[in-house]
Design a protein around this motif. Structure first.
Motif, short mmCIF file in Angstrom:
data_model
loop_
_atom_site.label_atom_id
_atom_site.label_comp_id
_atom_site.label_asym_id
_atom_site.label_seq_id
_atom_site.Cartn_x
_atom_site.Cartn_y
_atom_site.Cartn_z
N TRP A 3 0.83 -1.20 0.00
CA TRP A 3 0.00 0.00 0.00
C TRP A 3 0.87 1.25 0.00
O TRP A 3 0.57 2.22 -0.70
CB TRP A 3 -0.92 0.00 1.23
CG TRP A 3 -2.16 -0.79 1.02
CD1 TRP A 3 -2.42 -2.05 1.45
CD2 TRP A 3 -3.33 -0.37 0.31
NE1 TRP A 3 -3.67 -2.45 1.06
CE2 TRP A 3 -4.26 -1.43 0.36
CE3 TRP A 3 -3.68 0.80 -0.35
CZ2 TRP A 3 -5.51 -1.37 -0.24
CZ3 TRP A 3 -4.94 0.88 -0.95
CH2 TRP A 3 -5.83 -0.19 -0.89
N LEU A 4 1.94 1.25 0.78
CA LEU A 4 2.83 2.41 0.82
C LEU A 4 3.51 2.61 -0.52
O LEU A 4 3.68 3.74 -0.99
CB LEU A 4 3.89 2.22 1.93
CG LEU A 4 3.39 2.33 3.36
CD1 LEU A 4 4.52 2.04 4.35
CD2 LEU A 4 2.80 3.72 3.61
N HIS A 8 3.05 5.86 -2.81
CA HIS A 8 4.23 6.63 -3.25
C HIS A 8 4.24 6.76 -4.77
O HIS A 8 4.56 7.83 -5.31
CB HIS A 8 5.50 5.94 -2.77
CG HIS A 8 6.76 6.68 -3.14
ND1 HIS A 8 7.47 6.39 -4.31
CD2 HIS A 8 7.40 7.71 -2.54
CE1 HIS A 8 8.51 7.19 -4.38
NE2 HIS A 8 8.50 8.01 -3.33
N SER A 105 -5.21 4.42 -3.76
CA SER A 105 -3.99 5.21 -3.56
C SER A 105 -4.06 6.52 -4.32
O SER A 105 -3.64 7.57 -3.81
CB SER A 105 -2.77 4.40 -4.04
OG SER A 105 -2.63 3.21 -3.28
#
Length: 251
Positions: A3-4, A8, A105
Motif C-alpha cells: 500500500w505504501l 508513493h 492510492s
C-alpha cells in the motif's frame, strides 16, 4: 508495504503531472481573489460589527470556493484521464495489478493534496475577509471553513470517479461541470417551488454549499452537514461504481 509503495507511486505521478501545480496554485489564488472581491462588495457602514451585520460575511468570504471547485474537478479528472490519454495506465496496472489498490492510492494522494491546498485557500480567504469586514470567529465559522475544504476534496474525488468511469478526459470534465453548474441553473428555471426545493436539496452543489452558511440556517433547503453529505454520497457512490468498472474492464 504494498500500500505504501502504491501510494508513493501515485503521489509521484501526481506531483510530476505538469498541470497539477498550476491547478493547485490557481485554486488557492482564485478562492482568495473571488472571496476578497465578494467581501469588498460590502462596506463597514453596512457591517460595522459582527453583531450588527445582517449579511453572512463568512459565506461571502468563501464565495471563491464556488469557482475554484471547477479547478479541483479538472485536477481529479486529469489524475486518471492523463494515464488513459497517454496509455500509461497499462504500465501502471502491469506494475501494480491490484486495481482497487491503485484507485484507492490515487484517491488518497489527491485528497491529501487538495486538502492542503484547500486549507490554505480557505484560511487565507477568511483572514483577508476579516481584514475587510468584521467576521465572527466561532464554531459556525470553523464549520464553514472545514466544510469548504471538504467540498474541494469531494469535488476532486468526483472528477477522479468520472474519469475512471468514462475513460475520457473531455467527457468527464464536461459532465462534471454540468453537474456542478448547469444543473443548479436549470433548477432555478423550474416553475414548481416544490421541485426547486427538491433540486436544491438533492443536487450536489446547492446542497453542499449550505455548509458555508452561518446565518439564517432555517431558510436553507437542507441543513449544513446533511447538505455536505449529499455531495459525499455522489462522490463516494460514483467512485465505487467507477472502481467496479475499473476492475472489470480491460485497461
Amino acid at each position: 508495504m504494498r500500500w505504501l509503495g502504491s501510494l508513493h507511486a501515485e503521489w509521484t505521478k501526481l506531483r510530476t503531472l505538469p498541470s497539477t501545480w498550476w491547478l493547485v496554485t490557481a485554486t488557492v489564488a482564485l478562492t482568495l481573489t473571488v472571496g476578497a472581491a465578494a467581501a469588498s462588495s460590502l462596506t463597514t457602514q453596512v457591517c460595522p460589527s459582527p453583531a450588527a451585520c445582517h449579511e453572512d460575511t463568512v459565506k461571502l468570504a468563501l464565495t471563491g470556493v464556488q469557482l475554484s471547485q471547477a479547478l479541483c474537478l479538472v485536477l481529479g479528472v486529469l489524475s486518471m484521464g492523463a494515464e488513459y490519454g497517454t496509455g500509461t495506465i497499462r504500465t501502471t496496472l502491469t506494475a501494480m495489478p491490484g486495481r482497487w489498490r491503485v484507485l484507492a492510492s490515487k484517491a488518497l494522494a489527491l485528497s491529501l493534496l487538495t486538502a492542503t491546498a484547500g486549507a490554505l485557500a480557505v484560511l487565507s480567504s477568511l483572514g483577508l475577509g476579516r481584514l475587510i469586514l468584521p467576521t465572527p470567529a466561532d464554531g459556525t465559522t470553523l464549520r464553514a471553513a472545514g466544510g469548504s475544504v471538504l467540498i474541494l476534496v469531494l469535488v476532486t474525488l468526483l472528477g477522479l470517479s468520472l474519469a475512471t468511469l468514462l475513460r475520457d478526459t473531455g467527457g468527464a470534465i464536461t459532465l462534471g461541470l454540468g453537474v456542478l453548474y448547469v444543473v443548479p441553473i436549470l433548477s432555478r428555471l423550474v416553475n414548481s417551488p416544490t421541485w426547486q426545493h427538491r433540486l436544491q436539496r438533492w443536487t450536489p452543489m446547492p446542497a453542499a454549499l449550505s455548509i458555508q452558511a452561518t446565518k439564517n440556517l432555517e431558510r436553507l433547503a437542507i441543513a449544513p452537514w446533511p447538505g455536505l453529505g449529499v455531495l459525499a454520497a455522489y462522490a463516494v457512490g460514483l467512485l465505487a461504481v467507477g472502481g467496479a468498472a475499473f476492475r472489470l474492464r480491460d485497461a
